[in-house]
Design a protein around this motif. Structure first.
Motif, PDB file in Angstrom:
ATOM      1  N   LEU A  84       0.798  -1.237   0.000  1.00 16.59           N
ATOM      2  CA  LEU A  84       0.000   0.000   0.000  1.00 16.59           C
ATOM      3  C   LEU A  84       0.823   1.276   0.000  1.00 16.59           C
ATOM      4  CD1 LEU A  84      -2.875  -0.916   2.502  1.00 16.59           C
ATOM      5  CD2 LEU A  84      -2.854  -1.118   0.015  1.00 16.59           C
ATOM      6  N   LEU A  85       2.070   1.201   0.476  1.00 14.08           N
ATOM      7  CA  LEU A  85       2.854   2.447   0.570  1.00 14.08           C
ATOM      8  C   LEU A  85       4.348   2.146   0.666  1.00 14.08           C
ATOM      9  CD1 LEU A  85       2.486   5.577   0.976  1.00 14.08           C
ATOM     10  CD2 LEU A  85       2.580   5.131   3.440  1.00 14.08           C
ATOM     11  N   ASP A  86       5.117   2.991  -0.022  1.00 10.63           N
ATOM     12  CA  ASP A  86       6.577   2.961   0.136  1.00 10.63           C
ATOM     13  C   ASP A  86       6.921   3.915   1.268  1.00 10.63           C
ATOM     14  OD1 ASP A  86       9.294   3.161  -0.005  1.00 10.63           O
ATOM     15  OD2 ASP A  86       9.379   3.688  -2.133  1.00 10.63           O
ATOM     16  N   LEU A  87       7.436   3.388   2.373  1.00  9.06           N
ATOM     17  CA  LEU A  87       7.732   4.238   3.539  1.00  9.06           C
ATOM     18  C   LEU A  87       9.070   4.968   3.399  1.00  9.06           C
ATOM     19  CD1 LEU A  87       6.525   1.826   6.334  1.00  9.06           C
ATOM     20  CD2 LEU A  87       5.474   3.990   5.687  1.00  9.06           C
ATOM     21  N   LYS A  88       9.825   4.624   2.382  1.00  6.81           N
ATOM     22  CA  LYS A  88      11.104   5.263   2.081  1.00  6.81           C
ATOM     23  C   LYS A  88      12.100   5.166   3.253  1.00  6.81           C
ATOM     24  CE  LYS A  88       9.023   8.210  -1.319  1.00  6.81           C
ATOM     25  NZ  LYS A  88       8.347   7.894  -2.202  1.00  6.81           N
ATOM     26  N   LEU A  89      11.897   4.152   4.073  1.00  4.33           N
ATOM     27  CA  LEU A  89      12.833   3.886   5.175  1.00  4.33           C
ATOM     28  C   LEU A  89      13.717   2.715   4.770  1.00  4.33           C
ATOM     29  CD1 LEU A  89      10.362   3.721   8.209  1.00  4.33           C
ATOM     30  CD2 LEU A  89      11.954   5.568   7.679  1.00  4.33           C
ATOM     31  N   GLY A  90      14.877   2.605   5.398  1.00  3.83           N
ATOM     32  CA  GLY A  90      15.732   1.442   5.179  1.00  3.83           C
ATOM     33  C   GLY A  90      16.130   1.284   3.724  1.00  3.83           C
ATOM     34  N   ARG A  91      16.434   2.393   3.096  1.00  2.00           N
ATOM     35  CA  ARG A  91      16.759   2.319   1.669  1.00  2.00           C
ATOM     36  C   ARG A  91      18.110   1.641   1.439  1.00  2.00           C
ATOM     37  NH1 ARG A  91      14.334   6.922  -1.863  1.00  2.00           N
ATOM     38  NH2 ARG A  91      13.376   8.243  -0.285  1.00  2.00           N
ATOM     39  N   CYS A  92      18.146   0.737   0.494  1.00  2.00           N
ATOM     40  CA  CYS A  92      19.384   0.083   0.085  1.00  2.00           C
ATOM     41  C   CYS A  92      19.173  -0.518  -1.298  1.00  2.00           C
ATOM     42  CB  CYS A  92      19.789  -0.978   1.105  1.00  2.00           C
ATOM     43  SG  CYS A  92      18.510  -2.177   1.467  1.00  2.00           S
ATOM     44  N   ARG A  93      20.167  -1.240  -1.789  1.00  2.00           N
ATOM     45  CA  ARG A  93      20.054  -1.825  -3.136  1.00  2.00           C
ATOM     46  C   ARG A  93      20.333  -3.317  -3.065  1.00  2.00           C
ATOM     47  NH1 ARG A  93      24.503   0.304  -6.700  1.00  2.00           N
ATOM     48  NH2 ARG A  93      25.646   0.568  -4.768  1.00  2.00           N
ATOM     49  N   MET A  94      19.606  -4.092  -3.885  1.00  2.00           N
ATOM     50  CA  MET A  94      19.943  -5.505  -4.064  1.00  2.00           C
ATOM     51  C   MET A  94      20.958  -5.540  -5.200  1.00  2.00           C
ATOM     52  SD  MET A  94      19.293  -8.587  -3.001  1.00  2.00           S
ATOM     53  CE  MET A  94      17.757  -8.414  -2.126  1.00  2.00           C
ATOM     54  N   CYS A  95      22.152  -6.060  -4.895  1.00  2.00           N
ATOM     55  CA  CYS A  95      23.240  -5.989  -5.877  1.00  2.00           C
ATOM     56  C   CYS A  95      23.882  -7.347  -6.123  1.00  2.00           C
ATOM     57  CB  CYS A  95      24.354  -5.088  -5.348  1.00  2.00           C
ATOM     58  SG  CYS A  95      23.960  -3.356  -5.392  1.00  2.00           S
ATOM     59  N   VAL A  96      24.497  -7.445  -7.292  1.00  2.00           N
ATOM     60  CA  VAL A  96      25.505  -8.483  -7.505  1.00  2.00           C
ATOM     61  C   VAL A  96      26.820  -7.819  -7.095  1.00  2.00           C
ATOM     62  CG1 VAL A  96      26.722  -9.913  -9.183  1.00  2.00           C
ATOM     63  CG2 VAL A  96      24.269  -9.405  -9.516  1.00  2.00           C
ATOM     64  N   ALA A  97      27.599  -8.503  -6.283  1.00  2.00           N
ATOM     65  CA  ALA A  97      28.891  -7.945  -5.879  1.00  2.00           C
ATOM     66  C   ALA A  97      29.951  -9.024  -5.986  1.00  2.00           C
ATOM     67  CB  ALA A  97      28.805  -7.415  -4.456  1.00  2.00           C
ATOM     68  N   GLY A  98      31.176  -8.592  -6.134  1.00  2.00           N
ATOM     69  CA  GLY A  98      32.258  -9.568  -6.253  1.00  2.00           C
ATOM     70  C   GLY A  98      33.601  -8.883  -6.123  1.00  2.00           C
ATOM     71  N   PRO A  99      34.671  -9.638  -6.359  1.00  2.00           N
ATOM     72  CA  PRO A  99      36.005  -9.042  -6.290  1.00  2.00           C
ATOM     73  C   PRO A  99      36.144  -7.925  -7.329  1.00  2.00           C
ATOM     74  CG  PRO A  99      36.116 -11.438  -6.451  1.00  2.00           C
ATOM     75  CD  PRO A  99      34.699 -11.058  -6.685  1.00  2.00           C
ATOM     76  N   GLU A 100      36.978  -6.931  -7.000  1.00  2.00           N
ATOM     77  CA  GLU A 100      37.130  -5.782  -7.903  1.00  2.00           C
ATOM     78  C   GLU A 100      37.541  -6.209  -9.303  1.00  2.00           C
ATOM     79  OE1 GLU A 100      39.621  -3.398  -5.405  1.00  2.00           O
ATOM     80  OE2 GLU A 100      37.851  -3.069  -4.112  1.00  2.00           O
ATOM     81  N   ASP A 101      38.366  -7.269  -9.403  1.00  2.00           N
ATOM     82  CA  ASP A 101      38.857  -7.694 -10.722  1.00  2.00           C
ATOM     83  C   ASP A 101      38.017  -8.837 -11.313  1.00  2.00           C
ATOM     84  OD1 ASP A 101      39.476  -9.665  -8.980  1.00  2.00           O
ATOM     85  OD2 ASP A 101      41.623  -9.764  -9.464  1.00  2.00           O
ATOM     86  N   PHE A 102      36.765  -8.946 -10.873  1.00  2.00           N
ATOM     87  CA  PHE A 102      35.927 -10.068 -11.317  1.00  2.00           C
ATOM     88  C   PHE A 102      35.719 -10.054 -12.828  1.00  2.00           C
ATOM     89  CE2 PHE A 102      31.626 -11.523 -12.478  1.00  2.00           C
ATOM     90  CZ  PHE A 102      31.807 -12.871 -12.250  1.00  2.00           C
ATOM     91  N   TYR A 103      35.901 -11.215 -13.446  1.00  2.00           N
ATOM     92  CA  TYR A 103      35.601 -11.377 -14.870  1.00  2.00           C
ATOM     93  C   TYR A 103      34.647 -12.562 -14.994  1.00  2.00           C
ATOM     94  CZ  TYR A 103      36.068 -13.262 -19.569  1.00  2.00           C
ATOM     95  OH  TYR A 103      35.790 -13.785 -20.798  1.00  2.00           O
TER      96      TYR A 103
END
Ligand code: PRP
Length: 205
Positions: A84-103
């Protein structure tokens, strides 16, 4: 009386503050104890503390009329509830993450560690990338560091946990924030009360 499932933890405390500011204060909830259920003296609202990933189960099955839940939980478990509503709390992102040099070597099965197997599966399916999902329960950042996985799918808020473990966000899957949800049956029988709560929350956004 309207029954509200709150996620235990910092997000739940902030969600309660928003509800209190919207006219649904329940002072006894601020007492430091281990009780899980609190009612205000006028008995207009009853709050429950639930495990964050369980809030939508209480709401979906009608044990709570409404709840506050991260969008990550809605995307992962797809509960049959109304958002029913976006409370705009706890904002973050769902990400793929890995080593900086990931290939990403397309000739190899990509090993993905995550607490969110459905979100990960759906994301890679949409990209026609075959993956091996490794379902973990926490400290997901450990997996690529010790060679359990190639990448992770996880929530990134400040990015500090990744940076301190020499990992980096590689792709954003979804923007996440807390949502005000209600059960379908509760909405049918109690919609004026539920919408009053929703509107009061919206006014204070
Ligand atoms: C979450 C998430 C990341 C971290 C991200 O973990 O899974 O590990 O927070 O926050 P940051 O970007 O601000 O560093 P949580 O603390 O919920 O614990 P968990 O490891 O048990 O999942």
């Amino acid at each position: 009386m309207i029954r509200v499932a709150l996620p235990k933890g910092r997000l739940g405390e902030r969600a309660y503050e928003a509800l209190a500011a919207a006219g649904y204060a329940c002072p006894s909830i601020l007492e430091k104890n281990r009780k899980l259920i609190f009612e205000d003296p006028d008995q207009t609202v009853r709050y429950f503390w639930a495990k964050p990933s369980d809030v939508s189960i209480y709401v979906e099955r009608g044990a709570a009329d409404v709840g506050i839940v991260g969008r990550d939980i809605l995307l992962e478990y797809r509960p049959e509830v109304y958002e029913l509503l976006d409370l705009k709390l706890g904002r973050c992102r769902m990400c793929v993450a890995g080593p900086e040099d990931f290939y990403d070597d397309p000739d190899r099965l990509l090993r993905v560690a995550t607490k969110f197997p459905h979100i990960a599966a759906e994301y890679y399916e949409s990209r026609s990338r075959d993956i091996d999902i490794i379902r973990l329960n926490g400290s997901i950042e450990l997996a690529p560091i010790v060679g359990l996985s190639d990448v992770i799918v996880d929530l990134v808020e400040t990015g500090k946990t990744l940076a301190e473990n020499h990992l980096t966000p590689l792709e954003t899957i979804a923007e996440i924030s807390a949502r005000f949800i209600c059960g379908k049956v509760s909405y049918k029988f109690n919609h004026s009360e539920i919408l009053r709560m929703r509107d009061a929350l919206e006014k204070n956004l």
